[in-house]
Design an enzyme around this catalytic site. Structure first.
Site, PDB file in Angstrom:
ATOM      1  CG  ASP A  23      -1.878  -1.244   1.227  1.00 22.42           C
ATOM      2  OD1 ASP A  23      -2.440  -1.541   0.316  1.00 22.42           O
ATOM      3  OD2 ASP A  23      -1.762  -1.783   2.465  1.00 22.42           O
ATOM      4  CG  HIS A  51      -3.070  -1.219  -8.498  1.00 25.64           C
ATOM      5  ND1 HIS A  51      -2.160  -2.131  -8.325  1.00 25.64           N
ATOM      6  CD2 HIS A  51      -3.566  -1.284  -9.781  1.00 25.64           C
ATOM      7  CE1 HIS A  51      -1.689  -2.496  -9.466  1.00 25.64           C
ATOM      8  NE2 HIS A  51      -2.522  -1.990 -10.330  1.00 25.64           N
TER       9      HIS A  51
END
Ligand code: IMP
Length: 486
Positions: A23, A51
């Site tokens: 992340d 994503h």
């Protein structure tokens, strides 16, 4: 050519990896870099990655299909180091089609990629909670790959194996489910699960690649440039990460030479992405975590579903918590301001200071050429705390000794304490700045400081959540060392 300066031959390919716990904002960096490449290749992991990509008004969340869907000239390839969930993949392709994009004819899946079978997911949902897995069956699929057979039962199925004999493939899926059901006394509809799996596999059959020379031919024969897109991050590597609190694939840059099918004859440029205020999801060591164990437990409560985004936003004032003397509360405030929650679940991510020991080690061991540091704008929040400045971890203390490397066991990582250095914070909102020279001097000095500590060049920084809130940092004269700035 590259080999004149000691590098290996061939046009330069690139691998992009996360340098922390995932992340880090890899998608926004790769969106900037992709146009130069001919193929985008996934070499590790499976649907545990995720994503969102955006081009114009088209936005989509990708999990398994390599990024690059918006460029119709790019080949997209899921290489043999990946694990594939066919049902989720078929859904993902349908979503891609639904926004008017087609990947037909330019998307391939290696015959050797391992299939995530339904029993892998059931097992992960039963046993993955301890380390907070994503519940996608990743670990059990990779372990099936390693084990191959369980007694007389075929455990592993690869994409090509299944399609070469679908009847046999389906019977293996059913047998594995029956064995699961028997062992754990769970009543499941094996045939229904296998039917759904089978339908998705048939749907994907056009995408099968049986050419083990695909990557080699692209590079050596066709002079194509490949972009290897890493999933997860260095600290989640199954061997060198914070084992056992890791994912089950090799996430390091060198994995392109195994899972990515790249021949060691070719060099690869390594780009690493790190976040200026770190985060981690799931359990496991996080030496620079604000609030340490207290934060870990708080974020894990009810399997991560107690202190979710909506609860925190309702219960706390971030401005007030920022003033707290308790690092745990500062961590909550930074999570709220930085919107550090699971995108689909709202679960809180654990928050920590930028750890330069970790960054340096991961840059060195992964041969990182350039670093992109995201969320630099968030560092302005420290000016609103009572801390002395922006906290950066520069060493650890373990058993009375100062060390400058990540301890190799989870226990030692949990015992290690961060040694913190504070740099002066900037107060300004830098999110509209697009030129490095216009940044406040504190922000520029921070970049120089980080570069010096980690021994790698910072090539760009994120200054806000939007795609264009990004600053490329011009390369300066190489100063003789490996930091390319003087
Ligand atoms: P698994 O990959 O689902 O087996 O999960 C193992 C660990 O890796 C858990 O702590 C997950 O939260 C973490 N993990 C897996 N994928 C990602 C990711 O894309 N970002 C951040 N953490 C991840």
């Amino acid at each position: 050519m590259d080999n004149l300066i000691g590098k290996k031959c061939g046009p330069e390919s690139t691998v992009l990896i996360g340098l922390q716990y995932g992340d880090e904002g890899k998608a926004r960096v790769l969106e900037k870099l992709l146009p130069k490449y001919d193929a985008v290749v996934r070499f590790n992991g499976g649907p545990n990655a995720g994503h969102s990509l955006q081009v114009g008004d088209k936005k989509i969340a990708l999990h398994q299909v390599p990024s690059g869907i918006f460029y119709d000239d790019k080949l997209l390839y899921i290489a043999s180091g990946c694990v594939v969930n066919p049902e989720k993949l078929a859904e993902e392709i349908a979503e891609i089609n639904a926004i008017g994009v087609s990947i037909e004819g330019r998307f391939l899946i290696s015959s050797n990629a391992t299939l995530i079978q339904p029993h892998h997911i059931l097992l992960d949902r039963m046993f993955g909670k301890e380390i907070g897995t994503t519940g996608n069956g990743i670990g059990f699929a990779y372990s099936g790959r390693a084990v191959r057979m369980k007694g007389r039962l075929l455990e592993n199925l690869r994409f090509g194996d299944y399609l070469s004999d679908v009847e046999l493939g389906k019977s293996v899926v059913v047998d594995n489910l029956k064995a699961f059901s028997k062992e754990f006394g769970k009543k499941i509809d094996e045939l229904k699960l296998a039917d759904d799996f089978d339908a998705a596999m048939r749907n994907l059959s056009n995408f099968k690649s049986s050419n083990p020379m695909l990557i080699e031919d692209l590079i050596s024969k066709d002079a194509k440039r490949i972009f290897f897109e890493g999933a997860q991050a260095a600290m989640l590597d199954v061997v060198s990460g914070t084992v056992p609190f890791v994912t089950s694939s090799r996430t390091i840059s060198g994995a392109v030479y195994t899972g990515g099918e790249l021949s060691p004859k070719h060099g690869v440029k390594v780009i690493g992405v790190a976040k200026a205020i770190m985060s981690r999801v799931g359990a496991g060591p996080f030496i620079s975590e604000f609030g340490g164990k207290k934060s870990e437990d708080y974020c894990a409560e009810g399997n991560g579903y107690v202190n979710v985004k909506s609860k925190e936003l309702e219960k706390f004032s971030a401005d007030q918590l920022l003033k707290s003397q308790d690092l745990f509360e500062i961590g909550i405030a930074l999570r709220m301001i930085g919107n550090e929650y699971g995108a689909s679940t709202g679960r809180p991510r654990r928050i920590g200071m930028l750890d330069l020991v970790m960054l340096k080690q991961n840059c060195k061991l992964n041969g990182v050429d350039e670093v992109y540091l995201t969320k630099i704008d968030s560092l302005a929040d420290f000016a609103r705390t009572n801390l002395w400045g922006i906290p950066l971890v520069v060493a650890y203390e373990l058993n009375g000794k100062t060390i400058d490397f990540i301890p190799s066991t989870a226990n030692d990582c949990c015992d290690a304490k961060p040694v913190i250095e504070y740099l002066p914070s900037f107060k300004e909102d830098i999110s509209s700045i697009r030129n490095f020279e216009e940044l406040p001097s504190e922000a520029r000095n921070l970049i120089y400081f980080v570069e010096e500590k980690i021994g790698a060049r910072i090539a760009g920084i994120g200054v806000g959540p939007e795609r264009d809130q990004f600053i490329e940092i011009p390369r300066r004269v190489v100063g003789g060392g490996d930091v390319c700035r003087t």
